[in-house]
Enzyme design. Structure first.
Site, PDB file in Angstrom:
ATOM      1  N   GLU A   1       0.813  -1.228   0.000  1.00 54.69           N
ATOM      2  CA  GLU A   1       0.000   0.000   0.000  1.00 54.69           C
ATOM      3  C   GLU A   1       0.845   1.278   0.000  1.00 54.69           C
ATOM      4  O   GLU A   1       0.379   2.343   0.340  1.00 54.69           O
ATOM      5  CB  GLU A   1      -0.972  -0.017   1.199  1.00 54.69           C
ATOM      6  CG  GLU A   1      -2.378  -0.458   0.839  1.00 54.69           C
ATOM      7  CD  GLU A   1      -2.524  -1.959   0.540  1.00 54.69           C
ATOM      8  OE1 GLU A   1      -1.547  -2.721   0.754  1.00 54.69           O
ATOM      9  OE2 GLU A   1      -3.592  -2.369   0.049  1.00 54.69           O
TER      10      GLU A   1
ATOM     11  N   TYR B   1       3.403   1.999   1.911  1.00 52.12           N
ATOM     12  CA  TYR B   1       3.971   2.383   3.202  1.00 52.12           C
ATOM     13  C   TYR B   1       5.491   2.148   3.214  1.00 52.12           C
ATOM     14  O   TYR B   1       6.079   1.731   2.219  1.00 52.12           O
ATOM     15  CB  TYR B   1       3.279   1.610   4.328  1.00 52.12           C
ATOM     16  CG  TYR B   1       1.868   2.107   4.609  1.00 52.12           C
ATOM     17  CD1 TYR B   1       1.644   3.410   5.051  1.00 52.12           C
ATOM     18  CD2 TYR B   1       0.758   1.289   4.431  1.00 52.12           C
ATOM     19  CE1 TYR B   1       0.355   3.877   5.310  1.00 52.12           C
ATOM     20  CE2 TYR B   1      -0.534   1.742   4.688  1.00 52.12           C
ATOM     21  CZ  TYR B   1      -0.730   3.037   5.132  1.00 52.12           C
ATOM     22  OH  TYR B   1      -1.991   3.497   5.377  1.00 52.12           O
TER      23      TYR B   1
ATOM     24  N   ARG C   1       2.504  -8.692   4.447  1.00 52.62           N
ATOM     25  CA  ARG C   1       1.581  -8.181   3.420  1.00 52.62           C
ATOM     26  C   ARG C   1       2.413  -7.621   2.286  1.00 52.62           C
ATOM     27  O   ARG C   1       3.122  -6.616   2.442  1.00 52.62           O
ATOM     28  CB  ARG C   1       0.653  -7.134   4.027  1.00 52.62           C
ATOM     29  CG  ARG C   1      -0.394  -6.671   3.061  1.00 52.62           C
ATOM     30  CD  ARG C   1      -1.750  -6.598   3.695  1.00 52.62           C
ATOM     31  NE  ARG C   1      -2.731  -6.114   2.744  1.00 52.62           N
ATOM     32  CZ  ARG C   1      -3.689  -5.275   3.039  1.00 52.62           C
ATOM     33  NH1 ARG C   1      -3.818  -4.825   4.272  1.00 52.62           N
ATOM     34  NH2 ARG C   1      -4.541  -4.889   2.121  1.00 52.62           N
TER      35      ARG C   1
ATOM     36  N   HIS D   1      -1.545   3.975  -1.703  1.00 54.87           N
ATOM     37  CA  HIS D   1      -2.607   4.941  -1.374  1.00 54.87           C
ATOM     38  C   HIS D   1      -2.612   6.118  -2.335  1.00 54.87           C
ATOM     39  O   HIS D   1      -3.646   6.741  -2.548  1.00 54.87           O
ATOM     40  CB  HIS D   1      -2.459   5.424   0.069  1.00 54.87           C
ATOM     41  CG  HIS D   1      -2.896   4.391   1.066  1.00 54.87           C
ATOM     42  ND1 HIS D   1      -4.036   3.627   0.902  1.00 54.87           N
ATOM     43  CD2 HIS D   1      -2.347   3.980   2.233  1.00 54.87           C
ATOM     44  CE1 HIS D   1      -4.168   2.795   1.919  1.00 54.87           C
ATOM     45  NE2 HIS D   1      -3.159   2.991   2.734  1.00 54.87           N
TER      46      HIS D   1
ATOM     47  N   GLN E   1     -18.592   5.050   3.001  1.00 55.14           N
ATOM     48  CA  GLN E   1     -19.178   6.267   3.562  1.00 55.14           C
ATOM     49  C   GLN E   1     -19.034   6.396   5.075  1.00 55.14           C
ATOM     50  O   GLN E   1     -18.859   7.500   5.576  1.00 55.14           O
ATOM     51  CB  GLN E   1     -20.658   6.352   3.168  1.00 55.14           C
ATOM     52  CG  GLN E   1     -20.853   6.952   1.797  1.00 55.14           C
ATOM     53  CD  GLN E   1     -22.303   6.989   1.397  1.00 55.14           C
ATOM     54  OE1 GLN E   1     -22.744   6.227   0.540  1.00 55.14           O
ATOM     55  NE2 GLN E   1     -23.079   7.854   2.010  1.00 55.14           N
TER      56      GLN E   1
END
Ligand code: NAP
Ligand code: SF4
Length: 663
Positions: free
Chosen positions: A164, A166, A214, A252, A339
């Protein structure tokens, strides 16, 4: 047995799990509240629901690695006691839990952030400091210490976050690693840090402690890792002592959606399947897996050994228990809307769930048992449905009135390409009405119908706002359009709120919806193969738009600013790809046979459109509520009938559920 592969045991390292369901890591915000009993309640509730293994939200190994200042972590030995509250409660509930070690690197929101190179990320205002050799050693030590503290706190294992975008991923990709020393340059050097972290954690925690890594399977940024890099890393991580590899998809900062509702289900399982050929340890598929059917198909098809689902456990903590007991249709579906979960996280609010407002608020959604009452609910939209089903679950006798199909405006949303998951939600409401014994009366309720009830709830929703434009009798409402009214080749949409954007997507997409056709969806967004292009990006080749659309608003700001934080950019990008002209600062003059005349910057302009669609917001539909009030009754008014401005299903469901708990 239902879902025979999903519900079969799996051994990771020396830990045997009862099933192949992992609750993936989610940042809930609970840890930062400092009320660790509440954190424990959240995880224990999910353990009770039978999930095989849970991974906590990311815990920072040190201050500079925290996602934001004050982010939860295992900074000092004193933090161990808090975490032990969680592990004890989870184990008492029969579950297993691993702690995720998350070092954010340049994604850390603070001036002290560190990375491989001093390159600022496009989603952060802070440029990181490039670490020297001693600095890298200090980060490794912090991550190993976090793992040993996790072990001391009673966790069953750790997951090392290497994807992701990081910290560890920043060392892995040439995009962010410009070093020329032993930690940069060749693939071997770039992977040195994550491999070293895994090797030293394994040495420190011993062989029995679960260690998951991961791994980023597709970075979705330019100059990301090639498949060769990824496969070599996977093998090295296995040799360093990991028990399993979880799939990470996209950074991201990537401008490609990876978890939003418009992403096809299991869209990235093909990469996990490829990873499975590279290693002998179990691999875990992730992203847009939200039903036991999808999970079973991935496992039975040999694409993975385990599936990770995160948000589905906000929507329903009993996902596994229901799947195992033949009640899969009762699983409250995660519709991947973001949401109440991710959008809350980014707004600094506690996570919850649109479908299940009790998520992370467990204590607020309990109520003492009361004697059964007769309850009438008028309106089968989200507010009325949530109220009726919750009240019936509590043992009340509930009658739900609505002439229109169950689901209210959810039935409009589900027509929009990319919002197919709303159909799953409407189906679930049908199941739950039947399951809880709500009596459905498919009629318009009159005052007389509502006599004799102990409580009357008005959830009559909204009516479209009348913008009173000259010539608007020629226009269509969004309701007509989403219900299939014929529309011309050039269309102006008045109003660029959530519904205006939805209508623009509806009118520019051609069938099939890319969400239902993964190959088409990958072409639309430019998702290639990291085996061909490092990072896996390829130029997008969207289908031509079905028609020319203008999306208009009076406010001078950029259209779509009020859309969800984590999804607004996706809607804007999707419309840009279809050539939609989005104009702000518009005033509407008149609609004629020639089109729509607007004025912008003081200059009148004719948009030569065949059709004008009104998406100018809504007003509460209160006629029944007002009539009841006028004769001295005191109905409860909820959802859009209560407040139409900023109305969304999240508030409606929350309000309906909370009201039902007061009966
Ligand atoms: P909205 O978001 O309030 O947007 C209404 C639009 O109409 C605005 O662009 C507004 O812009 C315009 N407008 C307001 N009064 C007007 C008037 N008198 N004449 C002309 N234009 C006028 O409402 P919505 O689009 O109907 O959506 C309702 C709710 O549904 C949203 O708040 C959202 O929560 C939910 N929803 C969300 C999504 C999503 O996030 N993807 C999708 C669908 C629905 P100007 O005032 O600047 O002209
Ligand atoms: Fe899923 Fe939406 Fe609930 Fe988040 S808020 S868990 S995306 S249904």
């Amino acid at each position: 047995m239902p879902y025979p592969t999903l519900l079969s045991p799996l051994t990771l390292g020396r830990t045997t799990l009862p099933n192949r369901v992992l609750m993936g890591s989610m940042h809930t915000g609970l840890e930062e509240l400092g009320d660790w009993n509440r954190v424990a309640t959240f995880y224990a509730r999910r353990a009770q629901g039978g999930v095989g293994l849970m991974v906590t939200g990311g815990m920072a190994p040190n201050r500079e690695g925290g996602v934001f200042p004050g982010a939860a972590g295992l900074y000092t030995a004193a933090d161990i006691a808090n975490h032990r509250t969680v592990t004890t409660r989870v184990h008492e509930a029969g579950g297993r839990i691993a702690m995720q070690i998350l070092h954010a690197g340049r994604y850390a929101y603070g001036r002290d952030c560190v990375s491989a190179s001093a390159l600022k990320s496009p989603i952060s205002p802070f440029a990181p400091r490039a670490l020297d050799e001693a600095g890298i050693e200090a980060q490794i030590t912090a991550m190993v210490t976090a793992a040993t503290r996790a072990q001391e706190a009673g966790y069953d294992g750790v997951e090392v976050m290497g994807s992701e975008g990081y910290f560890l991923n920043q060392f892995l990709a040439p995009h962010t690693n410009h070093r020329t020393d032993a930690w940069g340059g060749s693939a071997e050097n770039r992977m040195r840090l994550p491999v070293e972290v895994v090797r030293r954690i394994r040495a420190a925690v011993g062989p029995d402690f679960l260690l998951i890594y991961r791994i980023s399977l597709i970075d979705l940024v330019p100059n990301g890792q090639s498949w060769d890099d990824i496969a070599t890393l996977a093998r090295a991580i296995q040799s360093a002592g990991a028990d399993a590899l979880n799939s990470g998809i996209g950074w991201h900062e990537a401008r490609v959606p990876t978890i939003a509702t418009s992403v096809p289900r299991a869209a990235f399982a093909w990469l996990t399947a490829r990873l499975r050929c590279e290693v002998t340890i179990p691999v875990i598929a992730s992203n847009r897996i939200n039903t036991p059917e999808v999970a079973e198909a991935i496992l039975a098809g040999g694409q993975a050994d385990m599936v990770s689902m995160a948000r589905p456990f906000l929507a329903d903590p009993d996902f596994v228990a229901k799947a195992a007991s033949g009640r899969a249709t009762e699983i409250a579906p995660c519709i991947a809307c973001n949401q109440a979960c991710l959008d809350h996280t980014f707004a600094g609010k506690l996570t919850s769930c649109l479908v299940n407002p009790a998520a992370c608020h467990e204590a607020e959604f309990t109520a003492p048992q009361t004697p059964p009452k007769r309850i009438a609910v008028v309106g089968a939209g989200p507010a009325g449905l949530a109220c009726a089903i919750t009240a019936a679950t509590r043992g009340h006798q509930v009658t739900l009135f609505d002439k229109a199909p169950v689901g209210g405006q959810l039935n409009l949303a589900r027509q929009v390409p990319g919002k197919e998951e709303f159909t799953t939600l409407v189906d679930w409401y049908h199941t739950m009405l039947a399951r809880t014994g709500v009596t459905l009366r498919p009629q318009t309720a009159t005052q007389a119908d509502l006599a004799g009830y102990d409580q009357v709830v008005i959830a009559t929703g909204v009516t479209p706002r009348d913008p009173a434009l000259p010539g608007q009798e020629r226009a269509l409402s969004y309701i007509d359009v989403l219900n299939g009214a014929p529309v011309g080749n050039r269309v102006a949409i008045i109003g660029a709120g959530g519904i205006g954007f939805d209508v623009a997507e509806f009118l520019t997409q051609t069938a099939p919806s890319p969400t239902l056709d993964p190959a088409l969806w990958r072409r639309e967004w430019g998702i290639g193969d990291p085996a061909e292009t490092p990072g896996g990006l390829t130029p997008p080749t969207p289908e031509p738009p079905a028609r020319q659309v203008w999306l208009l608003q009076r406010k001078a700001e950029k259209p779509g600013r009020a859309l969800g934080k984590t999804t607004g950019w996706i809607h804007r990008a999707a419309l840009q790809a279809k050539g939609v002209l989005m104009l702000g600062g518009v005033s509407y003059d008149t609609i004629t046979d020639q089109g729509l005349t607007i004025t912008r910057n003081g200059i009148p302009e004719l948009l030569p459109v065949d059709t004008v669609v009104l998406c100018a917001g809504q007003l509460p539909e209160r006629s029944l509520a007002d009539a009841l009030l006028a004769i001295g009754l005191t109905p409860h008014v909820i959802g859009g009938a209560d407040r139409a401005g900023e109305l969304d299903a999240k508030r409606a469901i929350d309000q309906g559920t909370r009201l039902a708990l007061t009966f």
